[in-house]
Scaffold this active site. Structure first.
Site, PDB file in Angstrom:
ATOM      1  CG  HIS A 181      -1.839   1.111   1.349  1.00 27.46           C
ATOM      2  ND1 HIS A 181      -1.462   2.335   1.860  1.00 27.46           N
ATOM      3  CD2 HIS A 181      -3.136   1.224   0.977  1.00 27.46           C
ATOM      4  CE1 HIS A 181      -2.504   3.152   1.782  1.00 27.46           C
ATOM      5  NE2 HIS A 181      -3.530   2.502   1.254  1.00 27.46           N
ATOM      6  CG  ASP A 307      -8.076   4.206  -0.629  1.00 26.10           C
ATOM      7  OD1 ASP A 307      -7.738   3.785   0.490  1.00 26.10           O
ATOM      8  OD2 ASP A 307      -7.340   4.911  -1.341  1.00 26.10           O
TER       9      ASP A 307
HETATM   10  C1  1DF Z   1      -4.977   9.017   1.213  1.00 25.96           C
HETATM   11  C2  1DF Z   1      -5.184   8.106   0.184  1.00 25.96           C
HETATM   12  C3  1DF Z   1      -4.544   8.555   2.458  1.00 25.96           C
HETATM   13  C4  1DF Z   1      -4.935   6.765   0.386  1.00 25.96           C
HETATM   14  C5  1DF Z   1      -4.323   7.206   2.657  1.00 25.96           C
HETATM   15  O1  1DF Z   1      -3.864   6.696   3.821  1.00 25.96           O
HETATM   16  C6  1DF Z   1      -4.585   6.291   1.637  1.00 25.96           C
HETATM   17  C7  1DF Z   1      -5.214  10.435   1.007  1.00 25.96           C
HETATM   18  C8  1DF Z   1      -3.274   7.585   4.760  1.00 25.96           C
HETATM   19  O2  1DF Z   1      -5.987  10.790   0.087  1.00 25.96           O
HETATM   20  O3  1DF Z   1      -4.643  11.251   1.737  1.00 25.96           O
HETATM   21  O4  1DF Z   1      -4.509   4.985   1.911  1.00 25.96           O
HETATM   22  N1  1DF Z   1      -5.050   5.897  -0.734  1.00 25.96           N
HETATM   23  O5  1DF Z   1      -4.759   4.710  -0.665  1.00 25.96           O
HETATM   24  O6  1DF Z   1      -5.336   6.424  -1.857  1.00 25.96           O
HETATM   25 MN    MN Z   2      -5.409   3.341   0.657  1.00 24.24          MN
END
Ligand code: 1DF
Ligand code: MN
Length: 347
Positions: A181, A307
């Protein structure tokens, strides 16, 4: 199942955060020489008064009423849960080792409360590969979990370094796929992304996580651990789209002996994508990209993810329900691939 509901929807990259982890993050953020990527990401969510940040913080910490209501509202039958990025990987080694156990126990409790709604991924203290390998074993044998999450780099270090390969050995031995991730960008990569506001989920995450997956491939990890399986989100962090060029330039680079660091591997980079990776569409509710990825890695290797709570958009679920795709392939995408990959028994 009724004919109006031809498949269950399993979302496979869904985030949570125990309140105790937020307190640890607050302590780290109050310290000196805070990692700038972490400060830009979790520093923002924890302290911003914006509606988006406050809502996300509330949803992250709930594994009961709020989350289940949102799942019901969006038609999500089941979430596969991962400790939100950066998880324990931002912590010092000792805290990471002890808190990974706390977080995994916390998650196992939530799964016990709602066994038909939640499945957990095992969080790892990557900083200590031997302890991480033990935590995989504990997660499988004691907590009934069958998959692992790693939030990309750990203090700027990549899993292509053989010092981390005890983790791969344990994952292969226990048959636990590793979800690679995104994390916030490491210090030495951050500036040209952050100065223009492109370091986060909009672009930087994908670039860095895609690089990480590619480093794992070109380091020969899958020649050493051929049964190891990984999962990458965000439509494979664009790697399927890169496949042709990766294959061509990889063999050209190896043959030219231009770098000591890029040695021959048994197969083409895209062969490993097809044989050792599952890809989720987290953040990408986009039919052409999903179908293209299915055409590259096969319909058995592309899975649905929302997500939550970072991209909680109920209308995207309906959009994906309406994809022009055979009923059989759509069921693989939403349900059966996830059941197999994450070892989901209760539904
Ligand atoms: C964000 C996106 C934050 C994802 C995440 O974890 C995350 C974000 C802190 O938009 O700030 O897992 N993502 O997987 O796209
Ligand atoms: Mn994510």
């Amino acid at each position: 199942m009724s004919p109006s509901k031809p498949y269950l929807r399993i979302a496979t990259e869904e985030a949570f955060a125990p309140p105790e982890m937020i307190r640890i993050y607050q302590k780290i953020l109050a310290g000196s020489d805070v990692d700038p990527g972490f400060k830009g990401l979790m520093g923002f969510y924890i302290s911003s008064p914006s509606e988006r940040a406050q809502h996300i913080m509330r949803c992250l910490q709930d594994l009961d009423q709020i989350r289940l209501a949102h799942m019901d509202e969006a038609g999500i039958d089941h979430q596969v849960l991962a400790l939100t990025a950066p998880g324990v990987q931002i912590m010092d080694k000792a805290t990471a080792v002890s808190f990974a156990r706390v977080a995994n126990d916390f998650l196992a409790d939530a799964v016990r409360r709602h066994p038909t709604r939640f499945t957990g991924m095992i969080s790892l203290p990557v900083q200590d590969p031997q302890e991480a390998a033990k935590e995989i074993e504990r997660g499988v044998t004691r907590l009934g979990m069958h998959s692992v999450v790693i939030n990309s780099h750990t203090h700027g270090e990549y899993l292509s370094d053989p010092k981390f390969w005890d983790i791969f050995a344990a994952a292969e031995q226990h048959g636990t796929p590793i979800y690679l991730h995104p994390n916030s960008l490491p210090r030495n990569m951050l500036e040209p992304f952050q100065e223009c506001g492109l370091d986060g989920a909009i672009y930087g995450f994908g670039v860095e996580t895609g690089l990480h997956a590619l480093r794992i491939i070109t380091a020969g990890v899958f020649d050493r651990f051929p049964k190891l399986q990984m999962i990458i989100g965000h439509m494979g962090e664009a790697l399927p789209f890169w496949s042709y060029r990766l294959d061509y330039m990889h063999q050209a680079t190896v043959r030219s002996k231009r770098y000591d660091s890029i040695k021959p591997i048994h197969k083409k980079p895209s062969d490993y994508l097809r044989e050792n990776f599952y890809i989720t569409n987290s953040g990408v509710a986009w039919e052409p990209a999903i179908k293209f990825t299915q055409s590259i890695v096969g319909v058995d290797r592309v899975l649905y993810a929302m997500d939550y709570p970072y991209q909680y958009a109920a209308e995207e679920v309906q959009l994906l329900d309406r994809m022009d795709m055979s009923a059989e392939d759509k069921k693989k995408f939403f349900q059966t691939n996830a059941q197999k990959v994450f070892g989901i028994s209760a539904l």
